[in-house]
Design a protein around this motif. Structure first.
Motif, PDB file in Angstrom:
ATOM      1  N   VAL A 256       0.819  -1.211   0.000  1.00 39.04           N
ATOM      2  CA  VAL A 256       0.000   0.000   0.000  1.00 39.04           C
ATOM      3  C   VAL A 256       0.854   1.262   0.000  1.00 39.04           C
ATOM      4  CG1 VAL A 256      -1.700   1.278   1.389  1.00 39.04           C
ATOM      5  CG2 VAL A 256      -1.944  -1.198   1.080  1.00 39.04           C
ATOM      6  N   MET A 257       2.038   1.228   0.601  1.00 39.63           N
ATOM      7  CA  MET A 257       2.859   2.434   0.755  1.00 39.63           C
ATOM      8  C   MET A 257       3.982   2.481  -0.276  1.00 39.63           C
ATOM      9  SD  MET A 257       5.279   3.740   3.954  1.00 39.63           S
ATOM     10  CE  MET A 257       3.986   3.833   5.180  1.00 39.63           C
ATOM     11  N   THR A 258       4.152   3.663  -0.882  1.00 34.64           N
ATOM     12  CA  THR A 258       5.313   3.951  -1.706  1.00 34.64           C
ATOM     13  C   THR A 258       6.026   5.153  -1.103  1.00 34.64           C
ATOM     14  OG1 THR A 258       4.290   3.109  -3.735  1.00 34.64           O
ATOM     15  CG2 THR A 258       6.147   4.638  -3.987  1.00 34.64           C
ATOM     16  N   LEU A 259       7.290   4.992  -0.751  1.00 34.80           N
ATOM     17  CA  LEU A 259       8.069   6.062  -0.127  1.00 34.80           C
ATOM     18  C   LEU A 259       9.057   6.628  -1.144  1.00 34.80           C
ATOM     19  CD1 LEU A 259       8.876   7.626   2.468  1.00 34.80           C
ATOM     20  CD2 LEU A 259      10.585   5.840   2.858  1.00 34.80           C
ATOM     21  N   SER A 260       9.003   7.938  -1.336  1.00 35.56           N
ATOM     22  CA  SER A 260       9.908   8.567  -2.288  1.00 35.56           C
ATOM     23  C   SER A 260      10.319   9.941  -1.782  1.00 35.56           C
ATOM     24  CB  SER A 260       9.245   8.695  -3.666  1.00 35.56           C
ATOM     25  OG  SER A 260       8.082   9.515  -3.586  1.00 35.56           O
ATOM     26  N   ALA A 261      11.364  10.480  -2.407  1.00 33.85           N
ATOM     27  CA  ALA A 261      11.863  11.807  -2.073  1.00 33.85           C
ATOM     28  C   ALA A 261      12.394  12.453  -3.343  1.00 33.85           C
ATOM     29  CB  ALA A 261      12.963  11.729  -1.016  1.00 33.85           C
ATOM     30  N   ALA A 343      13.525   9.893  -6.171  1.00 35.45           N
ATOM     31  CA  ALA A 343      14.273   8.775  -5.609  1.00 35.45           C
ATOM     32  C   ALA A 343      13.261   7.921  -4.866  1.00 35.45           C
ATOM     33  CB  ALA A 343      15.364   9.267  -4.673  1.00 35.45           C
ATOM     34  N   VAL A 344      12.975   6.729  -5.381  1.00 31.95           N
ATOM     35  CA  VAL A 344      11.948   5.869  -4.796  1.00 31.95           C
ATOM     36  C   VAL A 344      12.637   4.829  -3.921  1.00 31.95           C
ATOM     37  CG1 VAL A 344       9.998   4.348  -5.234  1.00 31.95           C
ATOM     38  CG2 VAL A 344      10.507   6.210  -6.833  1.00 31.95           C
ATOM     39  N   LEU A 345      12.350   4.882  -2.623  1.00 30.55           N
ATOM     40  CA  LEU A 345      12.987   3.951  -1.693  1.00 30.55           C
ATOM     41  C   LEU A 345      12.305   2.594  -1.732  1.00 30.55           C
ATOM     42  CD1 LEU A 345      13.734   6.897  -0.681  1.00 30.55           C
ATOM     43  CD2 LEU A 345      14.219   5.791   1.502  1.00 30.55           C
ATOM     44  N   PHE A 346      10.980   2.590  -1.657  1.00 32.20           N
ATOM     45  CA  PHE A 346      10.263   1.311  -1.774  1.00 32.20           C
ATOM     46  C   PHE A 346       8.823   1.552  -2.185  1.00 32.20           C
ATOM     47  CE2 PHE A 346      10.051   2.277   2.848  1.00 32.20           C
ATOM     48  CZ  PHE A 346       8.683   2.285   3.054  1.00 32.20           C
TER      49      PHE A 346
END
Length: 389
Positions: A256-261, A343-346
């Motif tokens: 469900v979660m996508t972490l990016s910066a 930048a996509v961490l996961f």
């Protein structure tokens, strides 16, 4: 697709995108895994870092008939947000908000005599019965009442209070120690003890609405453990409870979660250039470095230093050197993405990005911790809020 965030005047430094359509689909998939049982969506710890209230609403919309939290404060916050229906909380300490829980019609867990005495006293003050679920320690060794004389005494006193109209025993429950380890001998042993303890309580006159022991891994792999209710925590958020059991896709789940910066800086450096604290990484030759504005204050594990994977412009990169409090660096190998590039961490992994499980492997932990630890400096952005169809 809908999107909701706090009003802003500039792009976000980082974001945790929460796909509520994926969450609803996960709840439906979990219901299919346990067709004879009701589903409790566990939304403790801010729904494992995803945001308790939006995720609770999505889970209920998809057919979860119960919500579960650890602390009473978490459960009361759901009520304050207008969540209806059955909500259970289980992590109590002496002097907890028993009366508030009773007045909010929460189901409260009782593992020992001190808790039963406090909830009975609170019920007298509230002038209404408490909803109580008696927890059995079938072998996990945490909360729960021990088998034998302790369980007999707890059942006896709960029935006495029920006869006085001070409580209703709504459930009998327990928790597995090793359901995420297929074939572990404790699984069958705990099931046997649970059946014995439930049988004893029912033989004394307890008439529970629900009996439950299955967590996420048991829901997915142990149909004999489903009883009347399954409690799905990490699987609700599309993460496998154990790589040994299978990937999320194996169970019809989607993360469900996508972490990016956004990259804060891209620069050229020569070979032999030290990177981050301690110079644990030194560039092997002339290269480009990208600065990712996330650090351990945001929940990025310091243990993932020199190991955590990040997708930048379609390529996996690895953290170069130590994770700092607010930032880390990736070696871009001479590529030159613009500052502000993603930048996509996961995420789910289907666009080539790492997953929370990849980060867990890099940090020597479990995927539960990776998503739960993402801090409040990272805004949650909710997408696909509308019910499907």
């Amino acid at each position: 697709m809908s999107e909701r965030t706090a009003p802003r005047t500039a792009p976000l430094r980082a974001r945790a995108e929460i796909d509520l359509a994926a969450l609803r689909a996960n709840v439906r998939a979990l219901r299919a895994h346990a067709p004879g049982a009701a589903v409790m969506a566990v939304v403790k710890s801010e729904a494992y870092g995803h945001g308790a209230v939006p995720c609770a609403r999505a889970a209920v919309a998809a057919g979860a008939s119960w919500l579960g939290t650890a602390t009473p404060e978490e459960a009361l916050a759901l009520r304050d947000a207008g969540l209806p229906g059955r909500i259970m909380c289980w992590l109590w300490t002496p002097g907890g908000p028993w009366r508030e829980a009773i007045e909010a019609e929460l189901d409260v867990s009782v593992s020992g005599m001190w808790a039963l005495e406090e909830v009975v006293e609170a019920a007298r003050g509230a002038d209404r019965p408490a909803r109580v679920q008696l927890k059995a320690d079938t072998g996990l060794g945490r909360g729960g009442c021990q088998p034998g004389d302790d369980w007999a005494a707890l059942v006896r006193e709960a029935l006495r209070a029920e006869a006085e109209g001070l409580l209703r025993v709504t459930g009998l429950w327990s928790h597995f120690a090793c359901a995420d380890e297929p074939g572990h001998p404790s699984i069958a042993a705990q099931l046997a003890v649970f059946r014995e303890m439930v049988g004893y309580a029912e033989g004394q006159g307890v008439r529970p609405e629900v009996r439950h022991i299955a967590n996420s891994p048991a829901t997915l792999t142990l149909p004999e453990s489903h009883f009347d209710l399954v409690r799905t925590g990490i699987a609700t958020y599309g993460i496998s409870p154990s790589p040994e059991l299978g990937t999320p896709a194996d169970f019809g789940l989607r993360p469900v979660m996508t972490l990016s910066a956004s990259l804060a800086l891209v620069k050229h450096v020569p070979g032999g250039h030290g990177v981050s604290y301690g110079h644990r990484y030194v560039t092997p030759g002339e290269t480009t470095l990208g600065l990712v504005p996330l650090g351990y204050a945001d929940g990025i594990p310091r243990h993932a230093s020199s190991a955590g994977p990040v997708l930048v412009e379609g390529k996996w990169r690895t953290i170069a050197g130590r994770v700092a409090m607010d930032q880390f660096v990736v070696d871009l190998g001479g590529d030159e993405p613009a500052a502000g590039a993603d930048a996509v961490l996961f995420g789910p992994g289907d666009r080539g990005e790492p997953t929370a499980e990849d980060w867990a492997q890099a940090a020597g932990t479990i995927a539960y911790e990776i998503v739960t630890r993402i801090g409040t400096r990272v805004p949650r952005v909710y997408v696909n809020e509308e019910q499907d169809g």
